[in-house]
Design a protein around this motif. Structure first.
Motif, PDB file in Angstrom:
ATOM      1  N   ARG A 122     -12.760  -4.042  -3.196  1.00 16.09           N
ATOM      2  CA  ARG A 122     -12.688  -5.599  -2.958  1.00 16.09           C
ATOM      3  C   ARG A 122     -11.818  -6.237  -3.768  1.00 16.09           C
ATOM      4  NH1 ARG A 122     -19.058  -6.286  -2.865  1.00 16.09           N
ATOM      5  NH2 ARG A 122     -19.272  -5.156  -0.849  1.00 16.09           N
ATOM      6  N   VAL A 123     -10.771  -6.489  -3.221  1.00 14.04           N
ATOM      7  CA  VAL A 123      -9.427  -7.209  -4.318  1.00 14.04           C
ATOM      8  C   VAL A 123      -9.265  -8.630  -3.854  1.00 14.04           C
ATOM      9  CG1 VAL A 123      -7.148  -6.755  -5.205  1.00 14.04           C
ATOM     10  CG2 VAL A 123      -8.822  -4.792  -4.277  1.00 14.04           C
ATOM     11  N   SER A 124      -9.312  -9.300  -5.121  1.00 12.06           N
ATOM     12  CA  SER A 124      -9.136 -10.694  -4.718  1.00 12.06           C
ATOM     13  C   SER A 124      -8.036 -11.062  -5.769  1.00 12.06           C
ATOM     14  CB  SER A 124     -10.373 -11.455  -4.914  1.00 12.06           C
ATOM     15  OG  SER A 124     -10.207 -12.923  -5.309  1.00 12.06           O
ATOM     16  N   LEU A 125      -7.278 -11.841  -5.001  1.00 14.23           N
ATOM     17  CA  LEU A 125      -5.764 -12.119  -5.714  1.00 14.23           C
ATOM     18  C   LEU A 125      -5.686 -13.563  -5.635  1.00 14.23           C
ATOM     19  CD1 LEU A 125      -3.328  -9.427  -4.076  1.00 14.23           C
ATOM     20  CD2 LEU A 125      -4.490  -9.377  -6.158  1.00 14.23           C
ATOM     21  N   ALA A 126      -5.305 -14.266  -6.885  1.00 15.37           N
ATOM     22  CA  ALA A 126      -5.017 -15.663  -7.053  1.00 15.37           C
ATOM     23  C   ALA A 126      -3.675 -15.680  -6.542  1.00 15.37           C
ATOM     24  CB  ALA A 126      -5.473 -16.182  -8.399  1.00 15.37           C
ATOM     25  N   ALA A 127      -3.288 -17.205  -6.426  1.00 11.72           N
ATOM     26  CA  ALA A 127      -1.885 -17.513  -6.251  1.00 11.72           C
ATOM     27  C   ALA A 127      -0.988 -16.716  -7.070  1.00 11.72           C
ATOM     28  CB  ALA A 127      -1.670 -18.982  -6.439  1.00 11.72           C
ATOM     29  N   GLY A 128      -0.060 -16.089  -6.388  1.00 10.70           N
ATOM     30  CA  GLY A 128       1.157 -15.574  -7.462  1.00 10.70           C
ATOM     31  C   GLY A 128       0.794 -14.214  -7.862  1.00 10.70           C
ATOM     32  N   ALA A 129      -0.475 -13.701  -7.734  1.00 10.33           N
ATOM     33  CA  ALA A 129      -0.910 -12.435  -8.348  1.00 10.33           C
ATOM     34  C   ALA A 129      -0.426 -11.270  -7.422  1.00 10.33           C
ATOM     35  CB  ALA A 129      -2.431 -12.163  -8.280  1.00 10.33           C
ATOM     36  N   ARG A 130      -0.134 -10.178  -8.259  1.00  9.97           N
ATOM     37  CA  ARG A 130       0.507  -9.065  -7.566  1.00  9.97           C
ATOM     38  C   ARG A 130      -0.427  -7.734  -7.559  1.00  9.97           C
ATOM     39  NH1 ARG A 130       6.278  -8.786 -10.246  1.00  9.97           N
ATOM     40  NH2 ARG A 130       5.238  -9.306 -12.157  1.00  9.97           N
ATOM     41  N   LEU A 131      -0.075  -6.823  -6.706  1.00 10.24           N
ATOM     42  CA  LEU A 131      -0.992  -5.988  -6.614  1.00 10.24           C
ATOM     43  C   LEU A 131      -0.241  -4.451  -6.007  1.00 10.24           C
ATOM     44  CD1 LEU A 131      -4.124  -4.754  -6.335  1.00 10.24           C
ATOM     45  CD2 LEU A 131      -3.860  -5.332  -3.904  1.00 10.24           C
ATOM     46  N   VAL A 132      -0.696  -3.426  -6.917  1.00 13.98           N
ATOM     47  CA  VAL A 132      -0.299  -2.216  -6.087  1.00 13.98           C
ATOM     48  C   VAL A 132      -1.585  -1.336  -6.084  1.00 13.98           C
ATOM     49  CG1 VAL A 132       1.141   0.073  -6.294  1.00 13.98           C
ATOM     50  CG2 VAL A 132       2.128  -2.121  -7.081  1.00 13.98           C
ATOM     51  N   TRP A 133      -1.811  -1.012  -4.947  1.00 15.13           N
ATOM     52  CA  TRP A 133      -3.361  -0.045  -4.914  1.00 15.13           C
ATOM     53  C   TRP A 133      -2.899   1.208  -3.968  1.00 15.13           C
ATOM     54  CZ3 TRP A 133      -8.044  -2.069  -6.728  1.00 15.13           C
ATOM     55  CH2 TRP A 133      -9.123  -1.231  -6.197  1.00 15.13           C
ATOM     56  N   ARG A 134      -3.168   2.112  -4.616  1.00 15.09           N
ATOM     57  CA  ARG A 134      -3.131   3.529  -3.956  1.00 15.09           C
ATOM     58  C   ARG A 134      -4.229   4.004  -3.741  1.00 15.09           C
ATOM     59  NH1 ARG A 134       0.366   7.448  -7.131  1.00 15.09           N
ATOM     60  NH2 ARG A 134      -1.355   7.919  -8.301  1.00 15.09           N
ATOM     61  N   ASP A 135      -4.637   4.625  -2.492  1.00 19.65           N
ATOM     62  CA  ASP A 135      -5.818   5.425  -2.226  1.00 19.65           C
ATOM     63  C   ASP A 135      -5.469   6.540  -1.315  1.00 19.65           C
ATOM     64  OD1 ASP A 135      -8.494   5.841  -1.901  1.00 19.65           O
ATOM     65  OD2 ASP A 135      -8.746   4.528  -0.122  1.00 19.65           O
ATOM     66  N   GLU A 136      -5.748   7.767  -2.006  1.00 21.43           N
ATOM     67  CA  GLU A 136      -5.319   8.905  -1.408  1.00 21.43           C
ATOM     68  C   GLU A 136      -6.800   9.757  -1.079  1.00 21.43           C
ATOM     69  OE1 GLU A 136      -1.167  10.237  -3.417  1.00 21.43           O
ATOM     70  OE2 GLU A 136      -3.131   9.976  -4.632  1.00 21.43           O
ATOM     71  N   LEU A 137      -6.907  10.349   0.063  1.00 26.74           N
ATOM     72  CA  LEU A 137      -8.022  11.057   0.632  1.00 26.74           C
ATOM     73  C   LEU A 137      -7.640  12.692   1.006  1.00 26.74           C
ATOM     74  CD1 LEU A 137      -9.671   8.317   2.649  1.00 26.74           C
ATOM     75  CD2 LEU A 137     -10.151   8.802   0.338  1.00 26.74           C
ATOM     76  N   VAL A 138      -8.166  13.356   0.078  1.00 29.35           N
ATOM     77  CA  VAL A 138      -8.154  14.790   0.513  1.00 29.35           C
ATOM     78  C   VAL A 138      -9.151  15.491   1.395  1.00 29.35           C
ATOM     79  CG1 VAL A 138      -7.651  17.359  -0.483  1.00 29.35           C
ATOM     80  CG2 VAL A 138      -6.582  15.039  -1.294  1.00 29.35           C
ATOM     81  N   LEU A 139      -9.228  15.962   2.665  1.00 31.40           N
ATOM     82  CA  LEU A 139      -9.847  16.191   3.337  1.00 31.40           C
ATOM     83  C   LEU A 139     -10.658  17.533   3.318  1.00 31.40           C
ATOM     84  CD1 LEU A 139      -8.582  14.077   6.369  1.00 31.40           C
ATOM     85  CD2 LEU A 139     -10.030  13.413   4.482  1.00 31.40           C
ATOM     86  N   GLY A 189      -3.275   8.888   3.176  1.00 38.61           N
ATOM     87  CA  GLY A 189      -3.554   7.911   2.090  1.00 38.61           C
ATOM     88  C   GLY A 189      -2.551   6.637   2.436  1.00 38.61           C
ATOM     89  N   MET A 190      -2.744   5.692   1.499  1.00 44.82           N
ATOM     90  CA  MET A 190      -1.828   4.465   1.577  1.00 44.82           C
ATOM     91  C   MET A 190      -1.761   3.776   0.421  1.00 44.82           C
ATOM     92  SD  MET A 190      -3.806   1.560   1.296  1.00 44.82           S
ATOM     93  CE  MET A 190      -5.876   1.146   1.012  1.00 44.82           C
ATOM     94  N   VAL A 191      -0.671   3.104   0.098  1.00 44.52           N
ATOM     95  CA  VAL A 191      -0.396   2.307  -1.007  1.00 44.52           C
ATOM     96  C   VAL A 191      -0.410   0.848  -0.397  1.00 44.52           C
ATOM     97  CG1 VAL A 191       1.053   1.752  -2.974  1.00 44.52           C
ATOM     98  CG2 VAL A 191       0.894   4.138  -2.076  1.00 44.52           C
ATOM     99  N   VAL A 192      -1.102  -0.032  -0.802  1.00 53.39           N
ATOM    100  CA  VAL A 192      -0.646  -1.363  -0.243  1.00 53.39           C
ATOM    101  C   VAL A 192       0.099  -2.159  -1.652  1.00 53.39           C
ATOM    102  CG1 VAL A 192      -2.967  -2.085  -0.897  1.00 53.39           C
ATOM    103  CG2 VAL A 192      -1.820  -3.651   0.378  1.00 53.39           C
ATOM    104  N   VAL A 193       0.890  -2.907  -1.349  1.00 50.81           N
ATOM    105  CA  VAL A 193       1.784  -3.517  -2.260  1.00 50.81           C
ATOM    106  C   VAL A 193       1.896  -4.896  -1.983  1.00 50.81           C
ATOM    107  CG1 VAL A 193       4.053  -3.844  -3.438  1.00 50.81           C
ATOM    108  CG2 VAL A 193       3.156  -1.670  -2.574  1.00 50.81           C
TER     109      VAL A 193
END
Lengths: 270, 191, 227
Positions: A122-139, A189-193
């Motif tokens: 759960r990621v909560s960003l305030a105004a102007g905040a930046r995020l890079v979030w990578r999630d990789e799942l190996v099955l 996987g995904m990266v959200v920027v």
């Protein structure tokens, strides 16, 4: 609860100092999750095997206004278990203050056969905040299918939903291996920027198994499926370049505060 | 397939675009080559041509479930207003194809003489109900042994005297008779 | 409560809301060789139902619940929650195309303030799931009906597209859909249970290859289906 199952809470509090340098005011962890600070990043260190059935780990990351934190891990998270065993869970709650930035770049989570694991972010960003979030799942490990794995992420910026994504994979998840979801891929996987200062990008397909997807509320999701972990990483990295977001969020300098205490436990189950 | 709808649409564009504001919606499987064909053939900019996907149900898209075509027409009208005429080209050729009156004001049905001179006698809602029947490629009639007199007689009987035009784009690239009919219709209020 | 005729009408593939032109991702999956036989199709439908189908059903049920109540309708919040659950721009656009088509016929079929308000809600339109829930409310149906229709359409539309694209035996496909009926009911029930809750807590479900395939499909030069 399994005898020996771990309940652990870890916390990071980062604040921007008057000199423009981010200081870690709190860095607290306990098995199975250790946190170490090195080379400008925070490193998650497995201080015990697992997660094992019944383990519940919560990591809270608080990045103050203007501060910058990068979190990596030294090795893949390997979710273990036997069929029918209790669920393990890793919950990451991150809050990033105004114009702060968080880069979450851990190694993959490996869902081994028989595991029952849930990853929540759960990621909560305030105004102007930046995020890079990578999630990789190996099955699954080599030659095996995965156990049950749920991966959920919620990103909100300034109180509005940016991304809510939940992947339900493995036995019990209808159609997960089929042509609508993973199509038999070995890794997904995904990266959200999310970078409010970055101009909007357009959707780009990098072949049929990787694309950069501009989100409705701003930011971009790079999504990929691949035969295995290394090809997945290659595709996500290519997606970052195609989406022109590779340099979108730079890691800032991080320094320990003198009073900082790290209660990361010693390896307990190795 | 191949009754010459796209070529006729191109001919109409060529003849009409000089003094009318035109646009085209096509329901046929549509490539950039088709767009280039229309662009080169007439004076129709790419922005005046919209393709509608029909989900392999070309008749449904023009008759039973016309929403996508209505949206395409409205989109063109919004972008290019004012428009004098929007041509909607159906996908697929079949004697049972008809346009919904909810979508079009006038309907032209195109037959190919190479399909045989018995086709008008077979009738079907396209032949009987269209506002104009075009018998196309009449220059091929000798080659395919089609008797145009038979076609004219049967079409007149089937259509209760409704207009029929015999057309050859080889002989008349401007499709003069069809163009005249379209111009005449524009003077008549829709309905 | 027995079946309602308005629900059957809204669920009918012949209801003129443009559904026939959308394959629900089947056209892209067929082109990539991922759907070639009936087993592939069933796996595709199961995955689609559990992900996009559940999300759409929950959005439809929640919209129906709220539109059936009093007060100002928070379309904006529901649309934002729908969009946050759909990272693919192509699928967000396709949901709006289908939403506009349904709203067009819905306003004629069930005229009134609910659908009039929705028509004014946004310039680019509203996702199909939200319009479906609003149509269900305008037709006097319940959230459970809206969820059932959405869940049914999540598999029925793609199945019909597969028949057209691959020449499957339509009787065999009908039998496969009958086998899936219990799953459709379960998804609809799960979705309906969320109808009274907060929009942020609506279920999520990612269909990775549907999302990736939709972007690929949108870039093709020639398509038989709009999505």
């Amino acid at each position: 609860m399994r005898a020996g199952a771990l309940r652990a809470g870890a916390a990071v509090v980062a604040r921007l100092g008057p000199d423009g340098v981010t200081r870690l005011e709190v860095l607290r962890s306990s098995p199975p999750l250790g946190l170490r600070q090195a080379a400008g990043s925070l490193w998650m260190v497995g201080t015990a095997a697992g997660p094992l059935p019944g383990d519940r780990v919560t990591l809270r990351i608080d990045v103050g206004a203007g501060a910058a934190v990068t979190v990596r891990s030294t090795a893949a998270t390997v979710a273990l278990g036997r069929s029918g065993s209790a669920r393990s869970e890793l919950l990451v709650e991150a809050a990033v203050g105004a114009h702060g930035q968080l880069r979450w770049l851990p190694e993959p989570t490996v869902a081994t056969a028989g595991c029952h694991h849930r990853g929540l972010a759960r990621v909560s960003l305030a105004a102007g905040a930046r995020l890079v979030w990578r999630d990789e799942l190996v099955l699954g490990r080599h030659g095996e299918g995965p156990g049950r794995l749920t991966s959920r992420i919620d990103v909100e910026s300034d109180g509005s939903a940016v991304l809510r994504q939940e992947l339900r994979l493995g036995p019990g998840a209808p159609g997960w291996e089929g042509p609508a979801v993973t199509g038999g891929a070995g890794a997904v996987g995904m990266v959200v920027v999310f970078d409010p200062g970055h101009p909007p990008t357009t959707a780009t397909c990098l072949g049929p198994e990787c694309a950069t997807l501009p989100l409705a509320a701003g930011g971009v999701l790079i999504s990929a499926v691949a035969p295995g972990a290394s090809e997945l990483r290659r595709r996500l990295d290519a997606g970052m370049v195609a989406g022109e977001v590779a340099g979108g969020v730079e890691g800032g300098p991080v320094r320990h505060s003198p009073e900082l205490s790290d209660h990361g436990g010693e390896p307990a189950r190795r | 397939m191949g009754s010459g709808k796209t070529a006729l649409v191109a001919a109409l564009c060529r003849s009409l675009a000089g003094d009318l504001a035109l646009a085209v919606v096509t329901n046929d499987i549509y490539t950039t080559e088709d767009a280039d064909f229309l662009r080169q053939a007439g004076v129709l900019a790419g922005e005046r041509i919209v393709a509608v996907e029909t989900g392999c149900c070309p008749h449904t898209a023009i008759r039973d479930d016309i929403g996508a075509n209505l949206e395409a027409v409205e989109g063109l009208e919004e972008r290019l207003a004012p428009l004098d005429l929007v041509l909607v080209e159906s996908g697929g050729d079949n004697l049972t194809a008809t346009f919904s009156r909810g979508l079009v004001d006038r309907q032209i049905f195109v037959l190919d003489v190479a399909g045989g001179d018995k086709v008008p006698r077979k009738g079907g809602p396209g032949v009987t109900g269209a506002d104009l029947l075009v018998v196309n490629k009449v220059d091929l009639a000798p080659a395919v042994r089609a008797d145009l007199a038979v076609m004219a007689r049967d079409a007149a009987a089937r259509r209760g005297g409704g207009p029929v035009v015999f057309c050859s784009l080889t002989d008349d690239p401007a499709a003069g008779a069809v163009t005249s009919w379209v111009r005449a219709q524009l003077a008549v209020p829709p309905g | 409560m027995s079946l309602r005729a308005a629900a059957l009408l809204l669920a009918d593939g012949r209801f003129p809301a443009g559904g026939h032109a959308h394959s629900g991702g089947v056209e892209a999956a067929v082109a990539r060789g991922r759907v070639g036989d009936l087993d592939d199709l069933v796996a595709f439908l199961r995955g689609r139902l559990a992900t996009a189908g559940l999300v759409d059903a929950a959005l439809a049920a929640t919209t129906c619940h709220r539109a059936g109540g009093a007060g100002v309708l928070p379309w904006g919040e529901l649309v934002a929650e729908a969009d946050a659950r759909q990272p693919s721009p192509a699928l967000r656009a396709s949901a709006r195309v289908q939403g506009r088509a349904l709203l067009r016929v819905g306003r004629r079929a069930w005229p009134g303030p609910i659908l009039d308000e929705l028509a004014c809600a946004g310039p680019d339109g509203t996702p199909h799931s939200v319009v479906l829930g609003a149509c269900a409310a305008a037709a006097g149906l319940r959230p459970g009906d809206a969820a059932a229709i959405a869940a049914h359409q999540a598999v029925a539309g793609p199945a019909s597209a597969a028949v057209r694209l691959l020449g499957f035996d339509p009787l065999a496909v009908a039998a496969a859909l009958a086998d899936l009926a219990d799953d459709v009911d379960r998804v609809a029930a799960d979705a309906a249970r969320t109808a009274g809750g907060s929009a942020a807590d609506l279920p999520c479900g990612s269909a990775l290859l549907l999302e990736l395939g939709a972007e690929d499909h949108a870039a093709w030069e020639v398509r038989l289906f709009a999505s």
